[in-house]
Design an enzyme around this catalytic site. Structure first.
Site, mmCIF file in Angstrom:
data_model
loop_
_atom_site.group_PDB
_atom_site.id
_atom_site.type_symbol
_atom_site.label_atom_id
_atom_site.label_comp_id
_atom_site.label_asym_id
_atom_site.label_seq_id
_atom_site.Cartn_x
_atom_site.Cartn_y
_atom_site.Cartn_z
ATOM 1 N N MET A 32 6.046 -8.459 7.191
ATOM 2 C CA MET A 32 5.196 -8.896 8.297
ATOM 3 C C MET A 32 4.901 -10.396 8.188
ATOM 4 S SD MET A 32 1.290 -7.516 8.691
ATOM 5 C CE MET A 32 0.109 -8.665 8.011
ATOM 6 N N SER A 106 7.887 -6.080 1.280
ATOM 7 C CA SER A 106 6.676 -5.568 1.910
ATOM 8 C C SER A 106 7.044 -4.467 2.908
ATOM 9 C CB SER A 106 5.929 -6.737 2.552
ATOM 10 O OG SER A 106 4.565 -6.428 2.687
ATOM 11 N N GLN A 107 6.582 -4.549 4.180
ATOM 12 C CA GLN A 107 6.874 -3.423 5.078
ATOM 13 C C GLN A 107 8.386 -3.243 5.294
ATOM 14 O OE1 GLN A 107 4.710 -4.320 8.702
ATOM 15 N NE2 GLN A 107 6.325 -5.612 9.540
ATOM 16 N N ASP A 224 -1.913 -7.676 -6.514
ATOM 17 C CA ASP A 224 -1.715 -7.796 -5.068
ATOM 18 C C ASP A 224 -3.054 -7.829 -4.340
ATOM 19 O OD1 ASP A 224 -0.832 -7.427 -2.368
ATOM 20 O OD2 ASP A 224 1.000 -6.534 -3.159
ATOM 21 N N HIS A 280 0.937 -10.510 -4.103
ATOM 22 C CA HIS A 280 1.949 -9.916 -3.230
ATOM 23 C C HIS A 280 3.217 -10.778 -3.115
ATOM 24 C CE1 HIS A 280 3.190 -7.010 -0.321
ATOM 25 N NE2 HIS A 280 3.297 -7.875 0.667
#
Ligand SMILES: *[C@@H]1O[C@H](CO)[C@@H](O)[C@H](O)[C@H]1NC(C)=O
Ligand SMILES: *[C@@H]1O[C@H](CO)[C@@H](O)[C@H](O)[C@H]1NC(C)=O
Length: 298
Positions: A32, A106-107, A224, A280
């Site tokens: 994202m 990530s996503q 994170d 992250h």
């Protein structure tokens, strides 16, 4: 004439040698607030991989045809639609016909897992998930690349209306919003994650396709500050009805009942859990070289 024949033979040998030692291509999927190709993010990852793995073909998925659409896709294009686009790009790329390794950020990591489950050809061999949210998220403390106001607005929408139909349609993050205080509602109304995690029904195709992976590597970022809970990066989540205590993957019903084939993957030694200190997606080139590049080379 002899010379010509020998020359042709030599050419043949080199071609075969090149073919048999060819490295497995790599597909990247961004997270994202990012795109396929920013030089400071996936652009640089691609460069490093090409430096470290000689001759490797790296495709960084661009969703929606151009950079702006690709950026917007991370927020506003439903994962089902993104997956169709990705499946189409991958299955029509002649460089990928013999299969590929996949790196999701990530996503992008849960999207690539969904791709393995829904789009088995060409085959994904190794999947590396960097800070992926395989059990979803509950909380959005930071929004990379968004202004403070937009982030605040998004957080409100998710907190109050994530499972409303229009929000599920509009906002990608709602489709993997996992409210542990409302497990039943999550299972019933999440239009993406509950489906790919076989929460509503067991889709045997998902199980069968996931078993085709040679390896599923999950990287967890120990410090994170963006993903809540962090354990989702290892496919764990909160225990139901509260948001403090963690239920690791191996203690979850998903694993115990083997609704997705993860216990089988584990029994076949195909699950790899890596942890790294840092926030992250914070890792160094050296870390990548030491821990991930060797996995991609064989
Ligand atoms: C299971 O997943 C496959 C692949 O996405 C899909 O074609 C099929 O319709 C799904 N089956 C059910 C019962 O949802
Ligand atoms: C990161 O998290 C780990 C595990 O929770 C902890 O041991 C470590 O001290 C943390 N490091 C930093 C720099 O906060």
């Amino acid at each position: 004439m002899h010379f010509k024949a020998a020359f042709g033979y030599l050419l043949f040998i080199t071609t075969v040698a090149e073919y048999t030692t060819a490295t497995t291509p790599i597909v990247l999927w961004h997270g994202m607030g990012d795109t396929c190709c920013f030089p400071f993010s996936l652009g640089s990852i691609k460069k490093i991989l090409q430096e470290k793995i000689e001759g490797v073909y790296v495709k960084s998925l661009k969703i929606g045809g151009n950079l702006i659409e690709d950026y917007k896709s991370g927020f506003f294009i439903h994962p089902d639609k993104q997956l169709k686009d990705a499946c189409n790009q991958i299955s029509t790329d002649p460089q990928l016909t013999n299969g590929f390794n996949a790196l999701g950020f990530s996503q992008g990591a849960q999207f690539l897992r969904a791709l393995a489950q829904r789009c088995p050809n060409p085959p994904m061999k190794t999947l590396v998930s960097f800070g992926g949210q395989h059990q979803g998220v509950f909380g959005l403390p930071e929004c990379p690349s968004l202004s403070k106001q937009s982030c605040e607005y998004m957080r409100k929408v998710l907190n109050y209306a994530a499972y409303e139909k229009w929000v599920q349609k509009l906002l990608v993050q709602a489709t993997y919003w996992h409210d542990p205080l409302n497990e039943a509602e999550y299972k019933a109304k999440s239009t993406f994650l509950a489906d790919i995690n076989n929460e509503r029904t067991v889709n045997q195709t998902y199980i069968d396709n996931l078993q085709k992976l040679e390896r599923f590597v999950m990287v967890k970022f120990l410090n994170d500050t963006i993903v809540q809970p962090i354990e989702t990066e290892w496919f764990g989540f909160y225990k139901p009805d509260q948001d403090k205590d963690i239920l690791p993957l191996k203690e979850s019903p998903l694993y115990k009942e083997d609704r997705l084939g993860l216990r089988q993957l584990d029994a076949d030694s195909k699950l790899v859990f890596l942890a790294i200190e840092g926030d992250h997606l914070h890792f160094t080139d050296e870390w990548l070289d030491e821990h991930i590049v060797p996995i991609l080379k064989n």
